[in-house]
Write a protein that holds these residues in place. Structure first.
Motif, PDB file in Angstrom:
ATOM      1  N   GLU A   1      58.437  23.628  -7.377  1.00  0.00           N
ATOM      2  CA  GLU A   1      58.926  23.818  -6.017  1.00  0.00           C
ATOM      3  C   GLU A   1      57.720  24.080  -5.108  1.00  0.00           C
ATOM      4  OE1 GLU A   1      63.444  25.579  -6.430  1.00  0.00           O
ATOM      5  OE2 GLU A   1      61.789  26.992  -6.140  1.00  0.00           O
ATOM      6  N   PHE A   2      57.603  23.308  -4.046  1.00  0.00           N
ATOM      7  CA  PHE A   2      56.465  23.441  -3.146  1.00  0.00           C
ATOM      8  C   PHE A   2      56.976  23.753  -1.738  1.00  0.00           C
ATOM      9  CE2 PHE A   2      54.962  20.229  -6.313  1.00  0.00           C
ATOM     10  CZ  PHE A   2      54.047  21.049  -6.949  1.00  0.00           C
ATOM     11  N   MET A   3      56.444  24.835  -1.159  1.00  0.00           N
ATOM     12  CA  MET A   3      56.811  25.239   0.192  1.00  0.00           C
ATOM     13  C   MET A   3      55.748  24.762   1.184  1.00  0.00           C
ATOM     14  SD  MET A   3      58.197  29.127  -0.429  1.00  0.00           S
ATOM     15  CE  MET A   3      58.676  29.249   1.296  1.00  0.00           C
ATOM     16  N   HIS A   4      56.182  24.339   2.342  1.00  0.00           N
ATOM     17  CA  HIS A   4      55.282  23.915   3.410  1.00  0.00           C
ATOM     18  C   HIS A   4      55.140  25.079   4.392  1.00  0.00           C
ATOM     19  CE1 HIS A   4      56.646  20.205   1.543  1.00  0.00           C
ATOM     20  NE2 HIS A   4      55.643  19.569   2.112  1.00  0.00           N
ATOM     21  N   LEU A   5      54.211  25.961   4.102  1.00  0.00           N
ATOM     22  CA  LEU A   5      54.039  27.186   4.875  1.00  0.00           C
ATOM     23  C   LEU A   5      53.253  26.919   6.152  1.00  0.00           C
ATOM     24  CD1 LEU A   5      53.094  29.533   1.900  1.00  0.00           C
ATOM     25  CD2 LEU A   5      55.326  29.344   3.015  1.00  0.00           C
ATOM     26  N   SER A   6      53.531  27.698   7.177  1.00  0.00           N
ATOM     27  CA  SER A   6      52.806  27.555   8.437  1.00  0.00           C
ATOM     28  C   SER A   6      51.466  28.277   8.417  1.00  0.00           C
ATOM     29  CB  SER A   6      53.652  28.082   9.599  1.00  0.00           C
ATOM     30  OG  SER A   6      53.989  29.449   9.393  1.00  0.00           O
ATOM     31  N   THR A   7      51.259  29.129   7.428  1.00  0.00           N
ATOM     32  CA  THR A   7      49.983  29.835   7.290  1.00  0.00           C
ATOM     33  C   THR A   7      49.515  29.746   5.846  1.00  0.00           C
ATOM     34  OG1 THR A   7      50.572  31.387   9.049  1.00  0.00           O
ATOM     35  CG2 THR A   7      48.756  32.016   7.600  1.00  0.00           C
TER      36      THR A   7
END
Length: 460
Positions: free
Chosen positions: A259-265
């Motif tokens: 599972e890969f999250m596209h974080l803003s930071t």
């Protein structure tokens, strides 16, 4: 890289599967060019403006969709005098595609009333009633033996398995969807994946005999699946969702293993290389030049001169540009809108639509983020080299951008006022098609060196 001159187009452009020809639509005319010399080898005149073109798998035939007419015209490169015209009459034609054997054309009528299989060998045609979609909902096995066609009747979705030899229906089974979005055969032809509309998060894996092998649902309340893609070897299934996450399932248990999250930071620890596009004004000493006011005013109309771009490697932590979609409008710009596997199955690139200027590259061997490309403008297209691990993208500027495991670099397109709005590889990875709104050019792309540690610069 070496670039051709620019050529006119008014719509679709497409390489032939054998990588020898390039088909270009120019109003009513279909222009066939040789990829090596770019000389015109055939010119066909259609009965209306060309909306769509598609090559047959054997590269001998090509069809043109004249959807305003509506009509289909097909042509032969080997026999230029041969022609084929398909007209469904009042039913109209919403979409057309080739069968894998290159001797049948499948058309979908307006309002999805029926799908028709037309034979080029004789006058026979076969009908499939109530296809679910016009341009989607049809998938062929890799060996071209069978087709899976989605249909809907009595408020229920079905999969029709059809033989591509006899075009007989081999089996029909209902599927557990509210509103089926699309279907795709696995690369090894052993399973079929279907997924529901964005209103219902549901990914279903079926066997050829209609048994449901797996049902995957990441969450319930909220918009669901936005993109689905098999890895080239068929061992992984990537699912991009509106919750801005990428999930990858394995083909043995159909369970999520990444599972890969596209974080803003982004913060440390993170081994990913972060490349940011920056302006690089060329420092030219023009003190000794005498330029007239008319010359200066004329050139100012073409935008700021002497501007180049490059990638800077950024340090962590870094905050990425993020656009919060409005809650009062349909089809929010969020979720995984671009998702594509590399040829060697090792990398997958994604674009989260709420971060349209960011391209994420994930390493599927290490199950971690490999690189991030931060562009100045929204990413319009990204495509992997079909022969090696090289990714090319465009943002509607006069540059193309490339990433390899050894680094990232920018290439300027040396044509005046040319903005790269879309790009496509040919099938052997030696030529790259770059499209502006009304013109296109091609670039000869050199092979990657064997040394993976080679350095690249914007001057390559």
């Amino acid at each position: 890289m070496e670039f051709t001159e620019s050529f006119k187009h008014t719509g679709p452009c497409c390489f032939s599967p054998n990588a020898r020809y390039l088909a270009v639509a120019v109003d009513y005319r279909l222009v066939i060019r040789d990829v090596l010399s770019f000389k015109v080898v055939q010119l066909f005149s259609c009965m209306d403006k060309i909306s769509y073109i598609e090559w047959a798998q054997d590269s001998e035939y090509i069809l043109c969709g004249l959807y305003k007419k509506p009509m289909i015209q097909a042509w032969s490169l080997a026999q230029p005098e041969w022609t084929c015209k398909i007209d469904e009459g009042p039913a109209g034609i919403a979409y057309a595609r080739w069968s894998p054997d290159s001797r049948h054309i499948l058309t979908t009528s307006e309002f999805q009333l029926r799908l028709t299989v037309w034979s080029l060998l004789n006058t026979a045609c076969i009908h499939v009633q109530w296809p679910k979609h016009a341009s989607k909902g049809v998938s062929f096995t890799k060996d071209g033996s069978f087709a899976a066609i989605c249909t809907r009747r009595d408020c229920k979705d079905y999969i029709n398995l059809i033989s591509c030899q006899s075009w007989e229906i081999m089996g029909v089974f209902a599927v557990d969807t509210l509103d089926l979005a699309d279907v795709e055969w696995s690369p090894d032809d052993t399973a079929i994946v279907i997924w529901d509309s964005p209103l219902e998060y549901k990914v279903l894996i079926y066997s050829l005999d209609g048994r449901c092998l797996s049902k995957y649902q990441a969450y319930e309340s909220g918009l669901g699946v936005k993109s689905v893609s098999w890895s080239p070897n068929g061992q992984s299934l990537a699912v991009g969702s509106y919750d801005q996450m990428l999930r990858v399932l394995n083909h043995l248990t159909w369970k999520v293993f990444a599972e890969f999250m596209h974080l803003s930071t982004l913060r440390a620890p993170c081994s990913a290389a972060v490349f940011k596009e920056v302006d690089e004004p060329l420092q030219l000493d023009m003190s000794d030049l005498s330029l007239s006011d008319d010359f200066t005013q004329q050139n100012s109309e073409y935008g700021p001169p002497f501007i180049d771009v490059r990638y800077d490697v950024m340090e962590l932590p870094i905050t990425l540009p993020f656009q919060k979609p409005p809650t009062d409008k349909p089809n929010p710009k969020q979720g995984i809108g671009i998702m594509s596997w590399s040829k060697d199955n090792q990398y997958i690139c994604t674009r989260n639509d709420s971060m349209p200027t960011i391209l994420w590259i994930w390493d599927m061997n290490l199950l971690e983020l490999a690189a991030i490309l931060i562009q100045k403008d929204p990413i319009r297209a990204a495509a992997w080299d079909p022969t090696c691990t090289r990714l090319v993208l465009c943002t509607g500027t006069s540059h193309v951008y490339m990433w390899t495991p050894s680094g990232a670099y920018c290439v300027n397109v040396p044509l005046p006022q040319f903005s790269v709005m879309d790009l496509k590889w040919d099938f052997n990875g030696s030529c790259l098609l770059l499209k502006d709104k009304e013109v296109f050019c091609c670039a000869a792309v050199p092979l990657l060196p064997d040394d993976s540690n080679s350095d690249y610069s914007s001057d390559d």
